[in-house]
Design a protein around this motif. Structure first.
Motif, PDB file in Angstrom:
ATOM      1  N   ALA A  71       0.750  -1.147  -0.201  1.00 35.04           N
ATOM      2  CA  ALA A  71       0.057   0.146  -0.046  1.00 35.04           C
ATOM      3  C   ALA A  71       0.903   1.232  -0.021  1.00 35.04           C
ATOM      4  CB  ALA A  71      -0.802   0.082   1.262  1.00 35.04           C
ATOM      5  N   ASP A  72       1.765   1.247   0.804  1.00 33.31           N
ATOM      6  CA  ASP A  72       2.768   2.554   0.795  1.00 33.31           C
ATOM      7  C   ASP A  72       3.628   2.699  -0.298  1.00 33.31           C
ATOM      8  OD1 ASP A  72       2.004   3.038   3.488  1.00 33.31           O
ATOM      9  OD2 ASP A  72       3.977   1.955   4.255  1.00 33.31           O
ATOM     10  N   ALA A  73       3.785   1.595  -1.017  1.00 25.70           N
ATOM     11  CA  ALA A  73       4.807   1.511  -2.383  1.00 25.70           C
ATOM     12  C   ALA A  73       3.718   2.040  -3.441  1.00 25.70           C
ATOM     13  CB  ALA A  73       5.346   0.119  -2.483  1.00 25.70           C
ATOM     14  N   ALA A  74       2.463   1.600  -3.180  1.00 27.39           N
ATOM     15  CA  ALA A  74       1.498   2.041  -4.509  1.00 27.39           C
ATOM     16  C   ALA A  74       1.009   3.670  -4.313  1.00 27.39           C
ATOM     17  CB  ALA A  74       0.389   1.275  -4.385  1.00 27.39           C
ATOM     18  N   ALA A  75       1.238   4.156  -3.236  1.00 25.49           N
ATOM     19  CA  ALA A  75       0.648   5.331  -2.848  1.00 25.49           C
ATOM     20  C   ALA A  75       1.032   6.447  -3.873  1.00 25.49           C
ATOM     21  CB  ALA A  75       0.972   5.728  -1.569  1.00 25.49           C
ATOM     22  N   PRO A  76       2.279   6.494  -4.276  1.00 27.22           N
ATOM     23  CA  PRO A  76       2.859   7.615  -5.240  1.00 27.22           C
ATOM     24  C   PRO A  76       2.232   7.506  -6.605  1.00 27.22           C
ATOM     25  CG  PRO A  76       4.899   6.704  -3.992  1.00 27.22           C
ATOM     26  CD  PRO A  76       3.494   5.987  -3.690  1.00 27.22           C
ATOM     27  N   LYS A  77       2.086   6.206  -7.022  1.00 27.16           N
ATOM     28  CA  LYS A  77       1.546   5.973  -8.304  1.00 27.16           C
ATOM     29  C   LYS A  77       0.236   6.351  -8.474  1.00 27.16           C
ATOM     30  CE  LYS A  77       1.280   2.961 -12.282  1.00 27.16           C
ATOM     31  NZ  LYS A  77       1.630   1.544 -12.811  1.00 27.16           N
ATOM     32  N   ALA A  78      -0.630   6.034  -7.170  1.00 27.80           N
ATOM     33  CA  ALA A  78      -2.188   6.256  -7.133  1.00 27.80           C
ATOM     34  C   ALA A  78      -2.236   7.693  -7.133  1.00 27.80           C
ATOM     35  CB  ALA A  78      -2.648   5.623  -5.529  1.00 27.80           C
ATOM     36  N   LYS A  79      -1.382   8.388  -6.183  1.00 26.90           N
ATOM     37  CA  LYS A  79      -1.475   9.767  -6.301  1.00 26.90           C
ATOM     38  C   LYS A  79      -1.495  10.590  -7.747  1.00 26.90           C
ATOM     39  CE  LYS A  79       0.184  13.886  -3.937  1.00 26.90           C
ATOM     40  NZ  LYS A  79       1.026  14.435  -2.677  1.00 26.90           N
ATOM     41  N   ALA A  80      -0.298  10.205  -8.272  1.00 30.05           N
ATOM     42  CA  ALA A  80       0.014  10.494  -9.919  1.00 30.05           C
ATOM     43  C   ALA A  80      -1.292  10.278 -10.886  1.00 30.05           C
ATOM     44  CB  ALA A  80       1.140   9.886 -10.436  1.00 30.05           C
ATOM     45  N   LEU A  81      -1.866   9.166 -10.659  1.00 29.13           N
ATOM     46  CA  LEU A  81      -3.091   8.481 -11.156  1.00 29.13           C
ATOM     47  C   LEU A  81      -4.241   9.353 -10.991  1.00 29.13           C
ATOM     48  CD1 LEU A  81      -2.577   4.996 -11.300  1.00 29.13           C
ATOM     49  CD2 LEU A  81      -2.334   6.344 -13.263  1.00 29.13           C
ATOM     50  N   VAL A  82      -4.491   9.830  -9.609  1.00 27.11           N
ATOM     51  CA  VAL A  82      -5.754  10.671  -9.229  1.00 27.11           C
ATOM     52  C   VAL A  82      -5.449  12.118  -9.771  1.00 27.11           C
ATOM     53  CG1 VAL A  82      -6.748  11.945  -7.228  1.00 27.11           C
ATOM     54  CG2 VAL A  82      -6.275   9.434  -7.273  1.00 27.11           C
ATOM     55  N   ALA A  83      -4.220  12.423  -9.838  1.00 24.41           N
ATOM     56  CA  ALA A  83      -3.985  13.816 -10.373  1.00 24.41           C
ATOM     57  C   ALA A  83      -4.220  13.729 -12.009  1.00 24.41           C
ATOM     58  CB  ALA A  83      -2.472  14.075 -10.167  1.00 24.41           C
ATOM     59  N   ARG A  84      -3.960  12.715 -12.600  1.00 18.27           N
ATOM     60  CA  ARG A  84      -4.001  12.517 -14.168  1.00 18.27           C
ATOM     61  C   ARG A  84      -5.505  12.500 -14.250  1.00 18.27           C
ATOM     62  NH1 ARG A  84      -3.278  13.799 -19.091  1.00 18.27           N
ATOM     63  NH2 ARG A  84      -3.529  11.906 -20.422  1.00 18.27           N
ATOM     64  N   ASN A  85      -6.444  11.920 -13.706  1.00 15.74           N
ATOM     65  CA  ASN A  85      -7.740  11.816 -13.674  1.00 15.74           C
ATOM     66  C   ASN A  85      -8.381  13.195 -13.751  1.00 15.74           C
ATOM     67  OD1 ASN A  85     -10.212  10.151 -14.142  1.00 15.74           O
ATOM     68  ND2 ASN A  85     -10.716  11.150 -12.190  1.00 15.74           N
ATOM     69  N   ARG A  86      -7.780  13.949 -12.618  1.00 14.33           N
ATOM     70  CA  ARG A  86      -8.300  15.391 -12.413  1.00 14.33           C
ATOM     71  C   ARG A  86      -7.876  16.155 -13.700  1.00 14.33           C
ATOM     72  NH1 ARG A  86      -5.558  17.153  -8.133  1.00 14.33           N
ATOM     73  NH2 ARG A  86      -6.830  15.824  -6.808  1.00 14.33           N
ATOM     74  N   GLU A  87      -6.768  16.223 -14.210  1.00 14.32           N
ATOM     75  CA  GLU A  87      -6.319  16.595 -15.639  1.00 14.32           C
ATOM     76  C   GLU A  87      -7.192  16.229 -16.681  1.00 14.32           C
ATOM     77  OE1 GLU A  87      -2.357  15.644 -16.048  1.00 14.32           O
ATOM     78  OE2 GLU A  87      -1.340  16.504 -14.390  1.00 14.32           O
ATOM     79  N   LEU A  88      -7.363  15.012 -16.749  1.00 20.06           N
ATOM     80  CA  LEU A  88      -8.218  14.574 -17.948  1.00 20.06           C
ATOM     81  C   LEU A  88      -9.799  15.218 -17.777  1.00 20.06           C
ATOM     82  CD1 LEU A  88      -7.353  10.823 -18.214  1.00 20.06           C
ATOM     83  CD2 LEU A  88      -6.724  12.707 -20.108  1.00 20.06           C
TER      84      LEU A  88
END
Length: 149
Positions: A71-88
């Motif tokens: 979960a800790d390891a996935a957090a940075p990628k999840a954060k980036a994907l959430v930001a990408r979704n917002r951008e989209l």
């Protein structure tokens, strides 16, 4: 965690609905580079592809979460994907308006392609939330914009 299920369902529905709304008529803009001069239909198709890829990538990221360390390891990628979704979602507001019949067809196509991906994401997001993000504050913070949308 019924409330989490309701929140997640609402967020995913809002994302899907926002992505399907026709864009408002945009003011005339100066000539864009050739890559940006795609037809309105091609621009909408590219958006559909991008949003579905983002959803699938988030699903794959969450599928890999099985304990605190993952979960800790996935957090940075999840954060980036959430930001990408917002951008989209913001970029979707700039998509050119389609003719009504084309818009209806595009909306139906988007829904058909997005529903399975959104269902998979909902399943994984619920699993992770029901496990309280495996006690990972980093993952909970990364997913917070999806939860509290």
């Amino acid at each position: 965690m019924k409330i989490a299920s309701i929140i997640v369902s609402g967020v995913l529905c809002c994302t899907l609905a926002a992505a399907q709304e026709p864009a408002p008529a945009a003011p005339a803009a100066p000539a864009a580079p050739a890559a940006e001069q795609a037809t309105p239909e091609a621009q909408h198709a590219a958006f559909t592809k991008d949003i579905i890829e983002n959803v699938k990538e988030m699903t794959a990221t969450l599928k890999g979460v099985t304990d605190t360390a993952t979960a800790d390891a996935a957090a940075p990628k999840a954060k980036a994907l959430v930001a990408r979704n917002r951008e989209l979602m913001q970029a979707s507001r700039q998509l050119p308006q389609l003719a009504p019949d084309t818009a209806a067809a595009q909306k139906a196509l988007f829904a058909a392609q997005a529903k399975p991906a959104m269902a998979d994401l909902r399943t994984e997001l619920m699993r992770v939330l029901e496990s309280q993000c495996y006690n990972s504050d980093a993952l909970l913070q990364a997913l917070a914009p999806m939860i509290h949308h």
